[in-house]
Design a protein around this motif. Structure first.
Motif, mmCIF file in Angstrom:
data_model
loop_
_atom_site.group_PDB
_atom_site.id
_atom_site.type_symbol
_atom_site.label_atom_id
_atom_site.label_comp_id
_atom_site.label_asym_id
_atom_site.label_seq_id
_atom_site.Cartn_x
_atom_site.Cartn_y
_atom_site.Cartn_z
ATOM 1 N N LYS A 41 -34.100 14.966 3.844
ATOM 2 C CA LYS A 41 -35.494 14.564 3.992
ATOM 3 C C LYS A 41 -35.771 13.123 3.580
ATOM 4 C CE LYS A 41 -37.305 19.263 3.260
ATOM 5 N NZ LYS A 41 -38.236 20.083 2.452
ATOM 6 N N GLU A 78 -35.325 6.652 4.351
ATOM 7 C CA GLU A 78 -35.220 7.722 5.335
ATOM 8 C C GLU A 78 -34.017 8.618 5.052
ATOM 9 O OE1 GLU A 78 -35.072 8.209 10.228
ATOM 10 O OE2 GLU A 78 -35.128 6.231 9.286
ATOM 11 N N GLY A 103 -31.636 13.682 8.217
ATOM 12 C CA GLY A 103 -32.001 14.756 9.137
ATOM 13 C C GLY A 103 -31.273 16.057 8.818
ATOM 14 N N ASP A 104 -31.204 16.926 9.801
ATOM 15 C CA ASP A 104 -30.677 18.282 9.614
ATOM 16 C C ASP A 104 -29.344 18.297 8.863
ATOM 17 O OD1 ASP A 104 -32.861 18.982 11.087
ATOM 18 O OD2 ASP A 104 -31.767 19.470 12.915
ATOM 19 N N GLU A 164 -37.443 18.729 10.344
ATOM 20 C CA GLU A 164 -38.426 18.740 11.425
ATOM 21 C C GLU A 164 -39.370 19.932 11.330
ATOM 22 O OE1 GLU A 164 -39.093 16.510 13.975
ATOM 23 O OE2 GLU A 164 -37.854 15.227 12.701
ATOM 24 N N ASP A 171 -40.936 20.899 8.860
ATOM 25 C CA ASP A 171 -42.111 20.540 8.054
ATOM 26 C C ASP A 171 -43.286 20.138 8.934
ATOM 27 O OD1 ASP A 171 -41.658 20.899 5.301
ATOM 28 O OD2 ASP A 171 -40.319 19.163 5.250
ATOM 29 N N LYS A 172 -42.991 19.713 10.155
ATOM 30 C CA LYS A 172 -44.024 19.179 11.043
ATOM 31 C C LYS A 172 -44.666 20.247 11.931
ATOM 32 C CE LYS A 172 -41.423 14.832 11.271
ATOM 33 N NZ LYS A 172 -40.701 13.881 12.168
ATOM 34 N N PRO A 224 -38.214 24.938 6.274
ATOM 35 C CA PRO A 224 -37.420 23.699 6.233
ATOM 36 C C PRO A 224 -36.136 23.848 5.417
ATOM 37 C CG PRO A 224 -39.744 23.222 5.928
ATOM 38 C CD PRO A 224 -39.616 24.713 5.868
#
Length: 474
Positions: free
Chosen positions: A245, A251, A254-255, A274, A276-277, A293
């Motif tokens: 995250k 940044e 990702g996964d 993703e 979370d969105k 998540p």
């Protein structure tokens, strides 16, 4: 080189120590040491590990920051009580698992009261996570379960994490019954929302109180900078979350999928930022595994030592041997004898080539089973009621996950070829499981992910930058 940050991991067998240097906002790995855990006085093993650093030529600053995790207590024995089996009861279990607890049972309002009472009396949990009802929703189950807990004579600490409107009455019932309790925000305030952090932190606090009963550990707590000892599985998950995250200023990658195989369990952690969105509509009526998540599963019967026979029971001796391209009744008998020996002698280190091959086969088989239990699958049947047809993905979809980090002793002490062999074998036959289609294997050779999770709570940006460099993710 001088180290000014020390992170211990006090395990049941070994006490590990990882040393770092933090200077000008840059975190650098210095060295790793370990020593046998001395259960009679944990401080002896702690000091031995630190002495090993000196033998490697590492000096420690006069006043280093010290942090620690532990799995020496074997994890908290926990029961989760909830209302609906697919809603708050499930949420309670996920909160407990993410905190590194051993969830031995999960019950809900559909289970008869006498069964709930029996479970509490037989398991004798260290902690009970009492959930149930969204805020403003059902009150009765939380109050009824509080009464059952008192009736059971439980000595557990109760974390009340259900309907906020019923928490006060439940706490009063427990207090009158002489049962200690802690109130935290509802784990599921609405049917679409899962709030893990407050309950997770409460479990961590109880974990600290439990393991300080181990001789010598209170001395370690006296020198730990934040006066906290985090459950090791919880630290690994936090490290994965930080990497995946990112932070407010940096940044993430990702996964992420993390495989953590030990002597007693095989843990699988997956973090899919993703999710979370997702909007409330996209989450659907119930928060499920595939839409969380962060998610962790623990296979308590799949371990390379204490639970070695569980691996053979899961796939059969032929299935284990197939991982190394072997077969035959004689080898099957040798494998069964070896796993039985390991359960009685968990400290054993493989000596012969046959034993080393057995370890590789057992590791690959355990990881494959654990991955398939963690991930979702492709439906093979019609279900007109649920609107499911063959080919429908069900459960947690990991197919797009690229980065797979492997943690555990077998990934620390084996050759690069052996490590890659185990991972490739574990992923070789996905079948209908929704496993990563193009995994990139990253081996945590120096056992650093747990330390990233611990230090990331205080030095998040420096830890993220370090982990990205360390694992080749820049």
């Amino acid at each position: 080189m001088e180290a000014n940050l020390l992170v211990y991991d006090v395990g049941s067998t070994y006490t590990k120590l990882t040393a770092f240097r933090l200077a000008d906002g840059v975190l650098t790995y210095t060295a790793r040491a370990q020593a046998p855990t001395t259960i009679e006085d944990i401080e002896i093993g702690v000091q031995a590990a630190r002495g090993s650093l000196a033998q490697q030529g590492v000096t420690v600053a006069a006043a280093p920051a010290i942090y620690s995790t532990s799995s020496a207590a074997g994890g908290l024995r926990m029961i989760a009580l909830g209302y609906m089996p697919r809603v708050t009861a499930k949420a309670a279990k996920e909160v407990a698992m993410s905190a590194g607890a051993r969830v031995l049972e999960i019950v809900n309002h559909e289970d008869p009261p006498e069964y709930r009472l029996q479970v509490l009396r037989e398991i004798k949990p260290d902690i009970v996570l009492l959930a149930g009802g969204t805020d403003g929703g059902d009150r009765d189950s939380l109050i009824e379960n509080a009464r059952i807990i008192v009736q059971s004579g439980s000595k557990a600490v109760i974390i009340i994490a259900g309907n906020k409107d019923a928490q006060g009455e439940a706490a009063d019932i427990l207090a009158r019954g002489g049962v200690a309790s802690i109130r935290v925000p509802n784990v599921m305030p609405t049917i679409h929302e899962l709030k893990v952090k407050p309950a997770r932190e409460a479990i961590h606090e109880q974990f600290i109180k439990q393991i300080t009963q181990a001789k010598g550990l209170h001395k370690l707590l006296d020198v730990i900078s934040d006066q906290k000892v985090m459950p090791t599985p919880g630290a690994v998950l936090l490290g994965a979350e930080l990497l995946a995250k990112g932070t407010y200023t940096r940044e993430g990658v990702g996964d992420m999928l993390v495989i953590d195989i030990g002597g007693a369990t095989t843990d699988i952690h997956s973090v899919l930022p993703e999710l979370d969105k997702l909007t409330i509509e996209e989450k659907g009526l119930v928060v499920t595994n595939e839409k969380q998540p962060s998610y962790r599963t623990v296979e308590g019967n799949l371990g390379l030592r204490i639970s070695a026979t569980g691996i053979v029971e899961a796939v059969g001796p032929q299935g284990v041997l197939a991982k190394i391209g072997k077969q035959g009744e004689e080898l099957q008998e040798q494998l069964l004898a070896y796993t039985a020996f390991l359960e009685k002698n968990p400290e054993h280190i493989s000596r012969t080539e046959t034993e080393r091959e057995f370890d590789l086969a057992l590791a690959a088989a355990a990881i494959e089973v654990a991955l398939k239990r963690h991930a979702g699958y492709i439906s093979q049947e019609f279900n007109p009621v649920m609107g499911i047809v063959p080919g429908t993905p069900l459960g947690r979809d990991l197919r797009r996950v690229r980065n797979v980090i492997a943690v555990g002793g077998i990934f620390t002490h084996r050759s690069a070829a052996d490590k890659l062999f185990v991972l490739k074998q574990a992923f070789a036959n996905p079948g209908i499981s929704l496993l990563p289609t193009e995994p990139r294997f990253i081996v945590d050779e120096n056992y650093l992910l747990y330390a990233v999770g611990v230090l990331g709570q205080k030095y998040s940006d420096a830890c993220l930058a370090f982990a990205r460099r360390q694992f080749g993710l820049d």
